[in-house]
Design a protein around this motif. Sequence first.
Motif, PDB file in Angstrom:
ATOM      1  N   UNK A   1     -49.533  36.857  32.209  1.00  0.00           N
ATOM      2  CA  UNK A   1     -48.730  37.918  30.601  1.00  0.00           C
ATOM      3  C   UNK A   1     -49.134  39.163  30.876  1.00  0.00           C
ATOM      4  N   UNK A   2     -50.756  38.712  30.848  1.00  0.00           N
ATOM      5  CA  UNK A   2     -51.903  39.723  30.130  1.00  0.00           C
ATOM      6  C   UNK A   2     -52.551  40.897  31.054  1.00  0.00           C
ATOM      7  N   UNK A   3     -51.810  40.643  32.715  1.00  0.00           N
ATOM      8  CA  UNK A   3     -52.133  41.385  33.003  1.00  0.00           C
ATOM      9  C   UNK A   3     -50.955  43.264  33.310  1.00  0.00           C
ATOM     10  N   UNK A   4     -51.812  43.522  31.995  1.00  0.00           N
ATOM     11  CA  UNK A   4     -51.424  44.745  32.010  1.00  0.00           C
ATOM     12  C   UNK A   4     -51.384  46.455  32.913  1.00  0.00           C
ATOM     13  N   UNK A   5     -50.889  46.757  33.182  1.00  0.00           N
ATOM     14  CA  UNK A   5     -51.111  47.876  33.943  1.00  0.00           C
ATOM     15  C   UNK A   5     -51.330  48.691  33.074  1.00  0.00           C
ATOM     16  N   UNK A   6     -51.859  50.292  33.791  1.00  0.00           N
ATOM     17  CA  UNK A   6     -52.210  51.185  32.617  1.00  0.00           C
ATOM     18  C   UNK A   6     -52.186  52.749  32.991  1.00  0.00           C
ATOM     19  N   UNK A   7     -53.669  53.332  32.946  1.00  0.00           N
ATOM     20  CA  UNK A   7     -54.164  54.605  33.319  1.00  0.00           C
ATOM     21  C   UNK A   7     -54.566  54.426  34.963  1.00  0.00           C
TER      22      UNK A   7
ATOM     23  N   UNK B   1     -58.086  47.264  28.317  1.00  0.00           N
ATOM     24  CA  UNK B   1     -58.287  48.144  27.422  1.00  0.00           C
ATOM     25  C   UNK B   1     -57.264  47.804  26.494  1.00  0.00           C
ATOM     26  N   UNK B   2     -56.002  48.158  27.495  1.00  0.00           N
ATOM     27  CA  UNK B   2     -54.509  47.923  27.156  1.00  0.00           C
ATOM     28  C   UNK B   2     -54.047  46.797  25.855  1.00  0.00           C
ATOM     29  N   UNK B   3     -54.754  45.471  26.859  1.00  0.00           N
ATOM     30  CA  UNK B   3     -54.612  44.481  26.541  1.00  0.00           C
ATOM     31  C   UNK B   3     -55.571  43.993  24.867  1.00  0.00           C
ATOM     32  N   UNK B   4     -56.317  44.705  24.786  1.00  0.00           N
ATOM     33  CA  UNK B   4     -57.598  44.194  23.817  1.00  0.00           C
ATOM     34  C   UNK B   4     -57.093  45.243  22.426  1.00  0.00           C
ATOM     35  N   UNK B   5     -56.385  46.715  23.055  1.00  0.00           N
ATOM     36  CA  UNK B   5     -55.906  47.151  21.487  1.00  0.00           C
ATOM     37  C   UNK B   5     -54.703  46.210  21.316  1.00  0.00           C
ATOM     38  N   UNK B   6     -53.937  45.717  21.990  1.00  0.00           N
ATOM     39  CA  UNK B   6     -52.753  44.284  21.214  1.00  0.00           C
ATOM     40  C   UNK B   6     -53.361  43.358  20.528  1.00  0.00           C
ATOM     41  N   UNK B   7     -54.239  42.975  20.878  1.00  0.00           N
ATOM     42  CA  UNK B   7     -55.034  41.603  20.775  1.00  0.00           C
ATOM     43  C   UNK B   7     -56.480  41.446  19.873  1.00  0.00           C
ATOM     44  N   UNK B   8     -56.139  42.305  19.262  1.00  0.00           N
ATOM     45  CA  UNK B   8     -57.440  42.891  18.606  1.00  0.00           C
ATOM     46  C   UNK B   8     -57.970  42.218  16.686  1.00  0.00           C
TER      47      UNK B   8
ATOM     48  N   UNK C   1     -45.425  41.310  22.983  1.00  0.00           N
ATOM     49  CA  UNK C   1     -45.048  39.749  22.661  1.00  0.00           C
ATOM     50  C   UNK C   1     -46.704  39.190  23.144  1.00  0.00           C
ATOM     51  N   UNK C   2     -47.598  39.989  24.034  1.00  0.00           N
ATOM     52  CA  UNK C   2     -48.959  39.324  23.955  1.00  0.00           C
ATOM     53  C   UNK C   2     -49.365  38.085  23.168  1.00  0.00           C
ATOM     54  N   UNK C   3     -49.649  38.980  21.515  1.00  0.00           N
ATOM     55  CA  UNK C   3     -49.931  37.754  20.491  1.00  0.00           C
ATOM     56  C   UNK C   3     -49.247  36.565  20.278  1.00  0.00           C
ATOM     57  N   UNK C   4     -48.158  36.291  19.839  1.00  0.00           N
ATOM     58  CA  UNK C   4     -46.611  36.155  20.027  1.00  0.00           C
ATOM     59  C   UNK C   4     -47.035  34.802  21.629  1.00  0.00           C
ATOM     60  N   UNK C   5     -47.205  34.846  22.635  1.00  0.00           N
ATOM     61  CA  UNK C   5     -47.074  34.548  24.071  1.00  0.00           C
ATOM     62  C   UNK C   5     -49.087  33.913  23.580  1.00  0.00           C
ATOM     63  N   UNK C   6     -49.900  34.015  23.343  1.00  0.00           N
ATOM     64  CA  UNK C   6     -51.208  33.192  23.226  1.00  0.00           C
ATOM     65  C   UNK C   6     -51.085  32.100  22.012  1.00  0.00           C
ATOM     66  N   UNK C   7     -50.085  32.867  21.015  1.00  0.00           N
ATOM     67  CA  UNK C   7     -50.522  32.048  19.689  1.00  0.00           C
ATOM     68  C   UNK C   7     -48.824  30.374  20.084  1.00  0.00           C
TER      69      UNK C   7
END
Length: 532
Positions: free
Chosen positions: A349-355, A145-152, A393-399
């Motif tokens: 890199x997209x393996x964010x930890x969250x709740x 959910x945190x990943x998609x919040x950044x990459x929407x 940095x996730x959007x930058x890493x994706x590009x």
Amino acid sequence: MFPLATDLAAGFTLSELTIALLVGSLILIVCVAAIRLSTRTGMPSLLIYLAVGLAVGEKGLGIGFESEQLTQVLGYAALILILAEGGLSTQWSGIRGAVGPALILSTVGVVVSVAVVATAGHYVLGWSWVTALLIGAILSSTDAAAVFAVLRNVPLPRRLTGMLEAEAGFNDAPVVILVTALSAYAAHTGEVISPLWMPFVAIAELAGGALIGLLVGYLGGRLMRLSAAGASGLFSIGIIAVTVLAYAVAASLHLSGFIATYLAALVLGNMGLPHRAAVHAFATGVGWLAQIGLFVLLGLLASPSGFPTQVVPALVIGLVLLILARPLSVVASTILFGYSRADRLFLSWAGLRGAVPVVLATVPVTAKARNVDWIYDLVFVLVVIFTLVQAPTLPWVARILGVTESHKAREMTVESTPMDDLGAQLLHVDIGPASHLHGVAIFELRLPDGADVALVVRHGQTMVPTGRTTLRHDDQLLVVCTNAARERTEKLLHSISTAGRLAGWSARPAKDRKRPGRPGRGTVGSVGDKAE
């Protein structure tokens, strides 16, 4: 200090209710308003909500909260609703190709991650093997959910979005089983499972929970379909109730309630039930409420005075997790499925930890394990630090890795019952700066029967296109299609965007090719849309 009843048996007076409602409503308003800050900065909203919890805690406004037991109970309740929302909003066609690697990443990948983190914790930080394995298990669950919040706003291909969505739905269940078993082992309770039997018990609980989830989801969907003539709001409540029932049934049988919840929601979300838009809107609202409440609660429980001593261990374990454990897990899980090196690097890199890790950090304490109070502070600090490092940095890493697509298509939720009756859907298509859809006329799209471009938005101006309307970079399209034509429409738009106007021409059936002179028009009545 504001009164906060942590022991319901002690009573809850009307005056306390008034203050609780005052504080709670203000917190909700602040958290909802903070979404704009999250959108502008690209920072996951979880950090903002955690900060709100810290701000109103003992070191802030003075609200005292120290109950790990209540945090775990409410945390599990919130996770049930979050998983339900995730399953209901996930299209099976989007994750179908990623189910295999996602299942391996959620099981074998978890074992790899736990082993690597535990080894580092034991030999570098001097933890006992039990403690090191416990912390490795707690930190092995990701937060997509945190990943998609950044990459929407970043168009990712289906192979990556499907993988992240499926992993988010699957990995909570085995991690909860593993953390619970290790906590019982550390506490030396009578419920200890032998390490030799633990894999078999976990497999049995996951398989049984999956079966319960599929069965409850299917039967619940059939039952709710019979009551679809009622109000859409009441129908939505019934759908959420079915997903919660799946958890309760599985958990009461000592099976995995989390996998049951997700699979029941996944089945319900793909059954073609009526009031689909209302269900999605309600589930999204419930999911947001659960996330806000959960993160604020976790911030309340945290004690900032214990953070400084955990910064160095958090950095050490976090770097091991980011640089070694997560990449090894991804490689071990995708090696047989044709993922490229760039895909694996991005997934790592997209393996964010969250709740989930923060909630699970309360389990050892409630299990009466000794000398584990510091684990919550360690996990809290690690989640905050590495979310700050990875998320922006996730959007930058994706590009940089070249895993973005030149266009983005997403389903539109339309609050209009006739859309259900007609079996129609709406797609919102963004034409990116590198898309080969630029310069293509509407009739050259060769959309299948049952699909048409209804609207084009260009530089803030809307127009109803004809077959001769030429598409441009940064255009936004509203595509109306039948349920049957949706998948073919998305595949066709993707192929043309990637390879140009002639992509797939020879492979397309003649009946799906539209005549060049046919205008591309469409109308939708009473549209109140929201991009998912």
